[in-house]
Design a protein around this motif. Structure first.
Motif, PDB file in Angstrom:
ATOM      1  N   ASP A  78     -12.580  -4.772  34.716  1.00  0.00           N
ATOM      2  CA  ASP A  78     -13.639  -3.778  34.884  1.00  0.00           C
ATOM      3  C   ASP A  78     -14.523  -4.277  36.025  1.00  0.00           C
ATOM      4  O   ASP A  78     -15.273  -5.249  35.865  1.00  0.00           O
ATOM      5  CB  ASP A  78     -14.434  -3.647  33.587  1.00  0.00           C
ATOM      6  CG  ASP A  78     -15.565  -2.639  33.694  1.00  0.00           C
ATOM      7  OD1 ASP A  78     -15.865  -2.180  34.815  1.00  0.00           O
ATOM      8  OD2 ASP A  78     -16.160  -2.312  32.656  1.00  0.00           O
TER       9      ASP A  78
ATOM     10  N   SER B 295     -17.106  -3.400  37.272  1.00  0.00           N
ATOM     11  CA  SER B 295     -18.560  -3.320  37.117  1.00  0.00           C
ATOM     12  C   SER B 295     -19.124  -4.475  36.293  1.00  0.00           C
ATOM     13  O   SER B 295     -20.333  -4.682  36.264  1.00  0.00           O
ATOM     14  CB  SER B 295     -18.943  -1.997  36.447  1.00  0.00           C
ATOM     15  OG  SER B 295     -18.451  -1.946  35.110  1.00  0.00           O
ATOM     16  N   SER B 296     -18.249  -5.234  35.621  1.00  0.00           N
ATOM     17  CA  SER B 296     -18.757  -6.270  34.726  1.00  0.00           C
ATOM     18  C   SER B 296     -18.180  -7.653  34.983  1.00  0.00           C
ATOM     19  O   SER B 296     -18.516  -8.596  34.273  1.00  0.00           O
ATOM     20  CB  SER B 296     -18.478  -5.878  33.269  1.00  0.00           C
ATOM     21  OG  SER B 296     -17.089  -5.716  33.053  1.00  0.00           O
TER      22      SER B 296
END
Length: 230
Positions: free
Chosen positions: A197, A199-200
């Motif tokens: 992911d 974004s993380s």
């Protein structure tokens, strides 16, 4: 360069179903020119820093790792963290942190993936200044001969880049526990779903091809390419 990582842990629980017809030993312990594959992998990683510990993450329901190790790790301070039942990599990570309460951060890697440019791996590792609460994932050049790997897609200045999972990443105890309880158990997400992911997670690029030694053809390639001078 980061210096506070106290341990390397290698996922070594898989038997290697795709090479079962051509190899006698479990995949982590197949011979690559005089050394088990997992030792070839650990040799690459241990060159990155003075890691105090090396741990093999294994599973007794698949095979008895001690039966195959012998003197393969002479000169290396290592131990085995053995689950009784295989339940995925995130479960193995939680089991590892449960067993070693003094370790809060670890470099994890697959037992079947080799970097073809050690210098590029060292350069990427040395360029990391610190690790945040998010995992730091090492990505490599895409393998154009394969289509069965996890691509991580980035868009930079309007251009799309697809990089390959190298199987190497740094993760903390807190992130592992949080991911295990919130993403794995509650949502059924696999480790790769969480790690990639964008974004993380934080990412570092290794300008190297990698060799996933998971098929008879790639075992042959490893034996042609990898030796003690590599």
């Amino acid at each position: 360069m980061i210096k506070e990582i106290p341990c390397v842990a290698i996922f070594s629980g898989g038997e290697g179903k795709r090479i079962r017809d051509s190899e006698i030993l479990p995949k982590p312990f197949i011979d690559i020119n005089g050394k088990p594959l997992v030792r070839r992998v650990s040799d690459q990683l241990l060159k990155l820093s003075s890691f105090p510990r090396l741990v093999l993450l294994t599973c007794s329901s698949n095979y008895n790792a001690l039966q195959f190790i012998g003197d393969s790790f002479s000169g290396v301070h290592f131990s085995i963290c053995e689950e009784s039942k295989m339940a995925g990599k995130l479960s193995a990570m939680k089991f590892f942190f449960d067993k070693y309460p003094d370790i809060d951060l670890c470099l994890f890697a697959n037992a079947d993936t080799l970097f073809l440019d050690q210098n590029a791996l060292c350069a990427a590792f040395n360029n990391i200044n610190q690790i945040s609460d998010s995992p730091c994932v090492f990505l490599a050049n895409p393998d154009k001969t394969r289509s069965d790997y996890k691509e991580v897609i980035f868009e930079i200045n309007g251009k799309t880049f697809a990089l390959q999972n190298s199987g190497v990443f740094v993760a903390s105890r807190n992130w592992t526990y949080e991911s295990y309880h919130n993403a794995y158990r509650s949502k059924g997400l696999a480790l790769d779903d969480i790690l990639f992911d964008t974004s993380s997670s934080d990412f570092v690029f290794v300008d190297s091809d990698i060799l996933d030694v998971g098929t008879p053809q790639r075992v042959k390639m490893a034996r042609e390419l990898i030796d003690d001078n590599y």
